[in-house]
Motif scaffolding. Sequence first.
Motif, PDB file in Angstrom:
ATOM      1  N   ALA A   1       0.819  -1.211   0.000  1.00 17.73           N
ATOM      2  CA  ALA A   1       0.000   0.000   0.000  1.00 17.73           C
ATOM      3  C   ALA A   1       0.853   1.262   0.000  1.00 17.73           C
ATOM      4  O   ALA A   1       0.431   2.307  -0.492  1.00 17.73           O
ATOM      5  CB  ALA A   1      -0.933   0.002   1.212  1.00 17.73           C
ATOM      6  N   GLY A   2       2.064   1.162   0.523  1.00 16.27           N
ATOM      7  CA  GLY A   2       2.954   2.315   0.565  1.00 16.27           C
ATOM      8  C   GLY A   2       3.882   2.402  -0.631  1.00 16.27           C
ATOM      9  O   GLY A   2       4.743   3.294  -0.678  1.00 16.27           O
ATOM     10  N   GLY A   3       3.728   1.499  -1.600  1.00 19.40           N
ATOM     11  CA  GLY A   3       4.579   1.519  -2.781  1.00 19.40           C
ATOM     12  C   GLY A   3       5.898   0.803  -2.597  1.00 19.40           C
ATOM     13  O   GLY A   3       6.804   0.949  -3.416  1.00 19.40           O
ATOM     14  N   TYR A   4       6.015   0.003  -1.537  1.00 23.67           N
ATOM     15  CA  TYR A   4       7.227  -0.766  -1.286  1.00 23.67           C
ATOM     16  C   TYR A   4       7.039  -2.203  -1.777  1.00 23.67           C
ATOM     17  O   TYR A   4       5.949  -2.597  -2.183  1.00 23.67           O
ATOM     18  CB  TYR A   4       7.567  -0.772   0.204  1.00 23.67           C
ATOM     19  N   VAL A   5       8.110  -2.984  -1.694  1.00 29.92           N
ATOM     20  CA  VAL A   5       8.084  -4.361  -2.167  1.00 29.92           C
ATOM     21  C   VAL A   5       8.357  -5.299  -0.996  1.00 29.92           C
ATOM     22  O   VAL A   5       9.389  -5.157  -0.319  1.00 29.92           O
ATOM     23  CB  VAL A   5       9.153  -4.582  -3.260  1.00 29.92           C
ATOM     24  N   PRO A   6       7.489  -6.243  -0.712  1.00 33.84           N
ATOM     25  CA  PRO A   6       7.780  -7.226   0.330  1.00 33.84           C
ATOM     26  C   PRO A   6       9.080  -7.969   0.038  1.00 33.84           C
ATOM     27  O   PRO A   6       9.424  -8.232  -1.118  1.00 33.84           O
ATOM     28  CB  PRO A   6       6.568  -8.166   0.278  1.00 33.84           C
ATOM     29  N   ILE A   7       9.806  -8.314   1.092  1.00 35.51           N
ATOM     30  CA  ILE A   7      11.075  -9.012   0.943  1.00 35.51           C
ATOM     31  C   ILE A   7      10.821 -10.421   0.408  1.00 35.51           C
ATOM     32  O   ILE A   7      10.017 -11.170   0.974  1.00 35.51           O
ATOM     33  CB  ILE A   7      11.803  -9.106   2.302  1.00 35.51           C
ATOM     34  N   PRO A   8      11.479 -10.813  -0.688  1.00 34.52           N
ATOM     35  CA  PRO A   8      11.297 -12.185  -1.185  1.00 34.52           C
ATOM     36  C   PRO A   8      11.846 -13.199  -0.189  1.00 34.52           C
ATOM     37  O   PRO A   8      12.748 -12.898   0.605  1.00 34.52           O
ATOM     38  CB  PRO A   8      12.075 -12.199  -2.501  1.00 34.52           C
ATOM     39  N   ASP A   9      11.307 -14.414  -0.239  1.00 37.79           N
ATOM     40  CA  ASP A   9      11.584 -15.414   0.794  1.00 37.79           C
ATOM     41  C   ASP A   9      13.065 -15.726   0.953  1.00 37.79           C
ATOM     42  O   ASP A   9      13.558 -15.856   2.080  1.00 37.79           O
ATOM     43  CB  ASP A   9      10.809 -16.696   0.502  1.00 37.79           C
ATOM     44  N   ALA A  10      13.788 -15.873  -0.157  1.00 39.96           N
ATOM     45  CA  ALA A  10      15.201 -16.247  -0.042  1.00 39.96           C
ATOM     46  C   ALA A  10      15.998 -15.176   0.688  1.00 39.96           C
ATOM     47  O   ALA A  10      16.831 -15.483   1.551  1.00 39.96           O
ATOM     48  CB  ALA A  10      15.789 -16.497  -1.430  1.00 39.96           C
ATOM     49  N   PHE A  11      15.747 -13.905   0.371  1.00 41.65           N
ATOM     50  CA  PHE A  11      16.466 -12.830   1.045  1.00 41.65           C
ATOM     51  C   PHE A  11      15.988 -12.680   2.479  1.00 41.65           C
ATOM     52  O   PHE A  11      16.756 -12.306   3.364  1.00 41.65           O
ATOM     53  CB  PHE A  11      16.293 -11.528   0.268  1.00 41.65           C
ATOM     54  N   LYS A  12      14.728 -12.984   2.727  1.00 35.79           N
ATOM     55  CA  LYS A  12      14.200 -12.923   4.091  1.00 35.79           C
ATOM     56  C   LYS A  12      14.950 -13.898   5.002  1.00 35.79           C
ATOM     57  O   LYS A  12      15.200 -13.609   6.179  1.00 35.79           O
ATOM     58  CB  LYS A  12      12.700 -13.243   4.092  1.00 35.79           C
ATOM     59  N   GLN A  13      15.345 -15.038   4.478  1.00 36.50           N
ATOM     60  CA  GLN A  13      16.107 -15.996   5.280  1.00 36.50           C
ATOM     61  C   GLN A  13      17.462 -15.413   5.674  1.00 36.50           C
ATOM     62  O   GLN A  13      17.923 -15.612   6.803  1.00 36.50           O
ATOM     63  CB  GLN A  13      16.289 -17.302   4.498  1.00 36.50           C
ATOM     64  N   ARG A  14      18.106 -14.714   4.756  1.00 43.29           N
ATOM     65  CA  ARG A  14      19.377 -14.081   5.068  1.00 43.29           C
ATOM     66  C   ARG A  14      19.215 -13.034   6.174  1.00 43.29           C
ATOM     67  O   ARG A  14      20.002 -12.959   7.112  1.00 43.29           O
ATOM     68  CB  ARG A  14      19.965 -13.414   3.812  1.00 43.29           C
ATOM     69  N   LEU A  15      18.165 -12.208   6.039  1.00 47.67           N
ATOM     70  CA  LEU A  15      17.904 -11.185   7.044  1.00 47.67           C
ATOM     71  C   LEU A  15      17.554 -11.811   8.394  1.00 47.67           C
ATOM     72  O   LEU A  15      17.981 -11.322   9.442  1.00 47.67           O
ATOM     73  CB  LEU A  15      16.770 -10.276   6.575  1.00 47.67           C
ATOM     74  N   THR A  16      16.794 -12.890   8.358  1.00 47.41           N
ATOM     75  CA  THR A  16      16.411 -13.568   9.594  1.00 47.41           C
ATOM     76  C   THR A  16      17.644 -14.005  10.387  1.00 47.41           C
ATOM     77  O   THR A  16      17.725 -13.804  11.611  1.00 47.41           O
ATOM     78  CB  THR A  16      15.537 -14.793   9.280  1.00 47.41           C
ATOM     79  N   THR A  17      18.593 -14.603   9.710  1.00 51.17           N
ATOM     80  CA  THR A  17      19.808 -15.057  10.393  1.00 51.17           C
ATOM     81  C   THR A  17      20.570 -13.871  10.999  1.00 51.17           C
ATOM     82  O   THR A  17      21.046 -13.940  12.137  1.00 51.17           O
ATOM     83  CB  THR A  17      20.709 -15.812   9.400  1.00 51.17           C
ATOM     84  N   SER A  18      20.687 -12.794  10.261  1.00 52.82           N
ATOM     85  CA  SER A  18      21.395 -11.613  10.763  1.00 52.82           C
ATOM     86  C   SER A  18      20.672 -11.003  11.963  1.00 52.82           C
ATOM     87  O   SER A  18      21.297 -10.658  12.966  1.00 52.82           O
ATOM     88  CB  SER A  18      21.567 -10.567   9.656  1.00 52.82           C
ATOM     89  N   ILE A  19      19.360 -10.858  11.851  1.00 52.45           N
ATOM     90  CA  ILE A  19      18.587 -10.254  12.932  1.00 52.45           C
ATOM     91  C   ILE A  19      18.660 -11.107  14.186  1.00 52.45           C
ATOM     92  O   ILE A  19      18.822 -10.614  15.309  1.00 52.45           O
ATOM     93  CB  ILE A  19      17.128 -10.052  12.484  1.00 52.45           C
ATOM     94  N   ASN A  20      18.575 -12.424  14.035  1.00 57.31           N
ATOM     95  CA  ASN A  20      18.612 -13.309  15.201  1.00 57.31           C
ATOM     96  C   ASN A  20      19.974 -13.330  15.877  1.00 57.31           C
ATOM     97  O   ASN A  20      20.099 -13.823  16.999  1.00 57.31           O
ATOM     98  CB  ASN A  20      18.193 -14.727  14.803  1.00 57.31           C
ATOM     99  N   SER A  21      20.987 -12.795  15.218  1.00 62.00           N
ATOM    100  CA  SER A  21      22.328 -12.744  15.825  1.00 62.00           C
ATOM    101  C   SER A  21      22.502 -11.528  16.739  1.00 62.00           C
ATOM    102  O   SER A  21      23.486 -11.471  17.497  1.00 62.00           O
ATOM    103  CB  SER A  21      23.407 -12.706  14.733  1.00 62.00           C
TER     104      SER A  21
END
Length: 368
Positions: free
Chosen positions: A346-366
């Motif tokens: 709705a804000g004109g952004y793009v949801p993070i695709p699943d493969a990249f979301k996994q990379r971000l998940t690992t970084s955030i959980n660290s």
Amino acid sequence: MKFQRRAAAIGLVAAGALLFSACGSDDNSAGGTAAQASGVTCGGKQALKASGSSAQANAVTGFVNTFEQTCNGQTVNYTASGSGAGRNDFIGNQTDFAGSDAALKADEAQKAQARCASPALNLPMVFGPIAIAYNVPGVTDLALDGATAAKIFNGQVATWNDPAVAALNPGKPLPAAPIVVNFRSDESGTTQNFQTYLNAASNNAYGKPSAQTFNGGVGAGARGSQGVTDATKNTPNSIGYIEASFAQKAQLPAAQIVNSGGGAPVALSAENVAKAIDSVQVTGQGNDLSLDLNSLYKTATPGAYPIALATYEIVCSKYADPQTGSAVKAFLQTALSQQAQGTLNAGGYVPIPDAFKQRLTTSINSIS
């Protein structure tokens, strides 16, 4: 889909890495419990303070609303003061994290490490596509490639029926009228990213510095994305660069882009931007996910739309105050949840695709 690293190879996320999924608890309160709907471990500091990029402000608003619903009693106060101010506030220990249109530079990274007493992480959390919006009477499906767009925005291609434009748009009623270029008169991360795209995708045929000020040397300036939107909508035979949401709201057509792989022109859509994100190269080390945006702008992936602004959350990898670290982690986990990602379109952004979301998940959980 797989990500590439330009630096030395680093192992990909292990198969057992923690992914976001619903937890069994019905307790959504703060204090270290797992929030049911989004797999977020709430807890830590109740009110986080952050500042920075205005380009991601609307996305952060959606993230904060989801955070407040998920983690009772916790919130983030985000000031959209601009990327430079956000990085300075974070380095100066005035905020808990920063929003930025660019990753930390080397000297900033050293200062941030001193502030954190640990390395800082650049986490690309929000991607916003940039539209090349146009107003050409009778033309509703204009196609451009990087080289031709670059020559339009530096004045080398000056009329709509120029052979370079005509070759990409056979049979379309291109007028002999001059092209009116509209650009941001104020400093803008959108301007910097767009000029970086023009240089990268044209093999430097644009020939102008990629700065927050427009350096094309042609056209008329207007303040802010709304100003460029209004100027383009009200001026026949004009063209400008704006965030996709502005083009959508104004019902301005956006050019389809022939990416560096050639082939068919690619329409601006969330799906097509996600294909470009999936092929972007990571230059950061370990849990730092600094991106080589040239790899996005020069993507050759079929069907990938190559013009997007990537904005980062800049955080400490280990906070001196564990309560702050816990809260920052919970907020970023929330931002990747299905609920928060669902607010982005709705804000004109793009949801993070699943493969990249996994990379971000690992970084955030660290983060600790």
